[in-house]
Enzyme design. Structure first.
Site, PDB file in Angstrom:
ATOM      1  CG  ASP A  94      -0.158  -0.062   2.549  1.00 21.66           C
ATOM      2  OD1 ASP A  94       1.087   0.075   2.531  1.00 21.66           O
ATOM      3  OD2 ASP A  94      -0.809  -0.240   3.595  1.00 21.66           O
ATOM      4  CD  GLU A 116       0.362  -6.555   3.251  1.00 17.31           C
ATOM      5  OE1 GLU A 116       1.090  -7.093   4.096  1.00 17.31           O
ATOM      6  OE2 GLU A 116       0.247  -5.311   3.133  1.00 17.31           O
ATOM      7  CG  HIS A 211       4.118   4.699  11.417  1.00  9.56           C
ATOM      8  ND1 HIS A 211       3.709   3.490  11.935  1.00  9.56           N
ATOM      9  CD2 HIS A 211       3.828   4.659  10.097  1.00  9.56           C
ATOM     10  CE1 HIS A 211       3.197   2.754  10.973  1.00  9.56           C
ATOM     11  NE2 HIS A 211       3.239   3.432   9.838  1.00  9.56           N
ATOM     12  NE  ARG A 213       1.867  10.338   5.383  1.00  6.21           N
ATOM     13  CZ  ARG A 213       2.692  11.218   4.829  1.00  6.21           C
ATOM     14  NH1 ARG A 213       2.437  12.499   4.960  1.00  6.21           N
ATOM     15  NH2 ARG A 213       3.741  10.829   4.148  1.00  6.21           N
ATOM     16  CG  HIS A 243       8.250   6.881  12.875  1.00 14.66           C
ATOM     17  ND1 HIS A 243       8.459   7.943  12.031  1.00 14.66           N
ATOM     18  CD2 HIS A 243       8.099   5.793  12.067  1.00 14.66           C
ATOM     19  CE1 HIS A 243       8.423   7.532  10.780  1.00 14.66           C
ATOM     20  NE2 HIS A 243       8.208   6.229  10.771  1.00 14.66           N
TER      21      HIS A 243
END
Length: 369
Positions: A94, A116, A211, A213, A243
């Protein structure tokens, strides 16, 4: 058949490395291209699995936007396609790398295999931008390696032909087992040695990562408040590899520094992280890969996201969706620390470690058609 394997981030590298190793073991030639959407973290994985890229686009620059990165990937991968005519490009998951490389391959009339494939939240803002990256790659792909039956059903619902789908399990389990085998036969490094010195592994270890957003700002503040409350339990040690994103670092260090049983450490390389994960009792994370790996280690995961495209772990009793709600994180953490038990007979819904074998078998059958 000329195969190009392409990835750009550390999670992709972890999940694609076993495919490269399987191809090598079968003496099937391929070329490896990395965009280096991540740089240092990507290189650590390449070194651990002893992989040397044939093409390194080295596209990481500070603070570049998604649009800037996308444009650079399209431009630079096309240089690779001009040099060699590939029959098939294998991409993963992704990321911006996967979607842009798939698009570039389509423009060059080169077939795309998507590892995946089929994971969905059907919420294009969560996870952002990963959900749409995965859907875009899925619309372009010619072959779809779905890790689970549920992922396969998503693809069928979207009109993908059944003959183009193979349910394989997730290659992250292949990588996990390869790494655990190395650790069991004596592998160590400076990070593992340092962790043994700093952390009291006689206590219950709570491993934290984050991590995403969509959690920047209030979300991370809520998570940190929950961690502070959980840390009041004297029987636990919290280890948080923080991170490198400044939006994560500032909040975490401002709120969690200076606590005796909260260890804020730099991001770990892949084998060190697997070693630490194997020593943990509970994980609090927004990572997709961890949701897939943890069941093989019988470790519960509190998923600090509002949605997950990995519902199989929830159904199997390993993952618990809590978002960034402090009260939910605290309540569920206390329950699991005191009394976690998976359902008897449950196994990892993401596979048994033979995904790469199934993927290569499918590709070999394709060449014989």
């Amino acid at each position: 058949m000329k195969i190009l394997i392409c990835f750009g981030t550390r999670p992709e590298a972890i999940k694609m490395a076993p495919i490269c190793l399987e191809l090598k073991q079968r003496n099937i030639p391929f070329k490896l291209c990395v965009t280096a959407q991540h740089r240092e973290m990507l290189d650590q994985v390449l070194d651990f699995f002893e992989l040397i890229p044939d093409y390194d686009l080295d596209l990481m620059t500070p603070n570049q936007s998604l649009n800037e990165l996308s444009a650079r990937i399209l431009k630079e991968i096309d240089v690779v396609f001009k040099k060699e005519n590939f029959d098939i490009v294998v991409v993963h998951g992704d990321t911006t790398t996967s979607s842009m490389v798939a698009l570039a391959a389509f423009h060059r009339n080169c077939k795309v295999a998507h590892v995946e494939a089929g994971l969905r939240t059907y919420n294009k803002q969560s996870p952002f931008p990963e959900e749409m990256n995965r859907q875009l790659t899925g619309r372009i792909a010619d072959f779809h390696f779905a890790p689970t039956l549920k992922a396969s059903k998503n693809l069928l619902k979207e009109g993908v032909e059944n003959s183009k789908i193979s349910i394989t399990g997730n290659t992250v389990i292949d990588a996990l087992f390869l790494t655990l085998k190395k650790i069991e036969t004596g592998y160590s490094n400076e990070f593992i040695v340092d962790l043994k010195e700093k952390v009291n592994f006689n206590k219950k270890i709570v491993l934290v990562t984050g991590h995403r957003r969509e959690s920047f700002g209030d979300g991370f503040e809520n998570i940190c408040n929950a961690i502070l409350e959980i840390s009041k339990n004297s029987d636990i040690e919290i280890v948080y590899p923080v991170h490198l994103n400044p939006n994560v670092q500032k909040t975490v260090y401002d709120m969690l520094s200076g606590k005796n049983n909260i260890h804020l450490i730099n991001p770990l390389d892949y084998p060190s992280f697997i070693w630490l994960m194997s020593k943990s009792f509970l994980i609090i994370s927004d990572s997709g890969g961890i949701q897939e790996e943890a069941p093989s280690l019988n470790i519960p995961v509190l998923v600090t996201r509002n949605t997950t495209e990995r519902e199989e772990g929830i159904d199997a009793g390993f993952s618990f969706l809590v978002g960034t709600d402090s009260a939910k994180i605290i309540e569920n953490a206390r329950k699991l620390i005191n009394s976690f038990k998976t359902k008897e007979g449950n196994k990892n819904p993401y596979g048994d470690g033979d995904a790469c074998e199934k993927i290569i078998n499918f590709l070999e059958e394709y060449t014989l058609e």
